[in-house]
Design an enzyme around this catalytic site. Structure first.
Site, short mmCIF file in Angstrom:
data_model
loop_
_atom_site.label_atom_id
_atom_site.label_comp_id
_atom_site.label_asym_id
_atom_site.label_seq_id
_atom_site.Cartn_x
_atom_site.Cartn_y
_atom_site.Cartn_z
CB THR A 209 32.99 -22.47 18.47
OG1 THR A 209 32.73 -23.39 17.43
CG2 THR A 209 34.36 -21.87 18.30
NE ARG A 237 31.87 -27.42 8.44
CZ ARG A 237 31.88 -26.62 9.51
NH1 ARG A 237 32.50 -27.00 10.59
NH2 ARG A 237 31.26 -25.47 9.49
CB VAL A 238 38.12 -27.64 7.67
CG1 VAL A 238 38.79 -26.56 8.51
CG2 VAL A 238 38.93 -28.94 7.73
N GLY A 239 35.72 -26.01 9.40
CA GLY A 239 34.97 -24.76 9.55
C GLY A 239 35.85 -23.53 9.47
CG ASP A 240 34.22 -20.08 11.34
OD1 ASP A 240 33.74 -21.19 11.67
OD2 ASP A 240 34.10 -19.06 12.03
CB THR A 260 31.12 -18.89 17.82
OG1 THR A 260 30.36 -20.10 17.93
CG2 THR A 260 30.34 -17.76 18.49
N GLY A 261 29.74 -19.71 14.97
CA GLY A 261 28.51 -19.72 14.18
C GLY A 261 28.65 -20.64 12.99
N GLY A 263 29.98 -21.84 10.18
CA GLY A 263 31.31 -21.59 9.65
C GLY A 263 31.41 -21.25 8.18
N1 ASP Z 1 32.10 -21.99 13.57
C1 ASP Z 1 32.17 -23.37 13.92
C2 ASP Z 1 32.24 -24.19 12.67
O1 ASP Z 1 31.54 -23.88 11.73
C3 ASP Z 1 31.01 -23.85 14.72
C4 ASP Z 1 30.70 -23.04 15.93
O2 ASP Z 1 31.05 -21.87 16.03
O3 ASP Z 1 30.11 -23.58 16.85
O4 ASP Z 1 32.95 -25.16 12.67
#
Ligand code: ASP
Length: 341
Positions: A209, A237-240, A260-261, A263
């Site tokens: 991200t 699916r939707v992330g953070d 980032t991480g 989510g």
């Molecule tokens: N946080 C993002 C998600 O979970 C992924 C990422 O940070 O690479 O969609």
């Protein structure tokens, strides 16, 4: 002689104080994702390419700030560079869903007004960060998803591309690998609902991200995050990243934050807002609050990192993975880019 404490004198005092204490005043901090990023797995060319694009993103952001534009302009400019680069999991180069599509999420927030905008699950908008900004500035809403968000982006005259624009071989191969590993897991652990459910969340397939936080000449903070999400994700699916307060937040009273991480853990811990709340209610520094929030993610089993900057231009860039693509630029234009621990 009576000393009149005017604005320039105050600035000079703050600057001298920071110089004496060895603190730099930053105007922008960016990230390009956290994860299993090890020097031994990196070729010299690839490392140079990452450094070049992160540097370019910081340069674009810095130019905007130097020209007196807003922190939101700087965030958008820096994120455009990373969205347009195939190296990052945002815009071109986004990871693929289980169905072989690129579904992107993005958000922005303005620290002065607490206005925010986000889009999720978009597939044809070249720069999702601009769509998030358009939602914030041109609609009465905060979040738009899928076809509706795309129709709004078209109406807002943003660049629309064919979904094939986002394709990169590396991400496609990543999906094939994730699918293979998923099926192996399913065979080894047949009947285990948990494994089937978690099959989409392989440690190495969820990072890349991009995000930025900027502080402009008027002292306003802005934050933005853009992502393709996680390789092999399913079911819309939707992330953070597009969830205000989870992956993205900005408040002039506290800080601008982009995460980032993994989510799901950032959503459950409401990480970005948690940092802001700790700073506001407990008077914690941006560094301490960022570390405390990431520790909660880690304790729960999540991994990743984040960037944060307060109104004085102090930055924090903690991560609990092997590496995080990240960089800063100071008020006097000094750029620093880091990748590993
Ligand atoms: N946080 C993002 C998600 O979970 C992924 C990422 O940070 O690479 O969609």
């Amino acid at each position: 002689m009576k000393l009149k404490l005017n604005y320039s004198l105050l600035c000079l005092m703050i600057f001298t104080c920071m110089a004496v204490h060895g603190q730099k005043k930053y105007v922008m901090v960016i990230h390009g994702g956290a994860g299993t990023i090890l020097k031994k797995n990196m070729t010299a060319e690839k490392e140079a390419a990452y450094i070049a694009d992160l540097t370019k993103a910081l340069q674009k952001g810095y130019e905007a700030i130097k020209a007196g534009k807003t922190s939101m302009d700087a965030v958008e400019a820096a994120i455009h560079v990373m969205e347009d680069s195939p190296l990052f999991n945002a815009g071109k180069g986004s990871v693929f869903t289980h169905d072989g599509k690129n579904e992107m999420d993005a958000a922005v927030m303005d620290g002065k007004t607490l206005s925010a905008g986000s889009v999720a699950g978009v597939t044809v908008i070249r720069n999702p960060i601009s769509a998030a900004r358009a939602v914030m500035e041109k609609s009465e809403h905060v979040m738009m998803v899928g076809a509706g968000a795309e129709a709004f982006a078209k109406q807002s005259k943003l660049e629309i591309v064919d979904p094939s624009y986002f394709y990169t071989k590396e991400r496609w191969d990543g999906l094939q690998k994730a699918i293979r590993e998923d099926s192996v897991k399913a065979v080894l652990d047949h009947g285990s609902k948990k494994t089937m459910k978690l099959g989409t969340i392989n440690k190495d397939y969820k990072f890349g991200t991009v995000g930025a936080v900027a502080l402009d000449k008027s002292g306003n903070l802005a934050a933005g995050t853009s992502t393709g999400g996680m390789t092999n994700k399913r079911y819309g699916r939707v992330g953070d990243a597009p969830i205000i307060g989870a992956g993205t937040y900005a408040n002039n009273a506290t800080a601008g934050i982009s995460c980032t991480g993994w989510g799901e853990f950032y959503i459950r811990n409401v990480v970005a807002h948690d940092i802001s709340a700790m700073m506001e209610y407990k008077k914690m520094s941006v560094a301490d609050a960022s570390k405390a929030a990431l520790d909660k993610v880690g304790k729960m089993g999540g991994d990743g990192g984040l960037i944060a900057m307060d109104k004085q231009g102090h930055v924090a860039m903690p991560f609990n993975t092997e590496g995080m693509y990240r960089g800063t630029v100071t008020a006097d234009g000094k750029i620093e880019v880091l990748i590993y621990k």
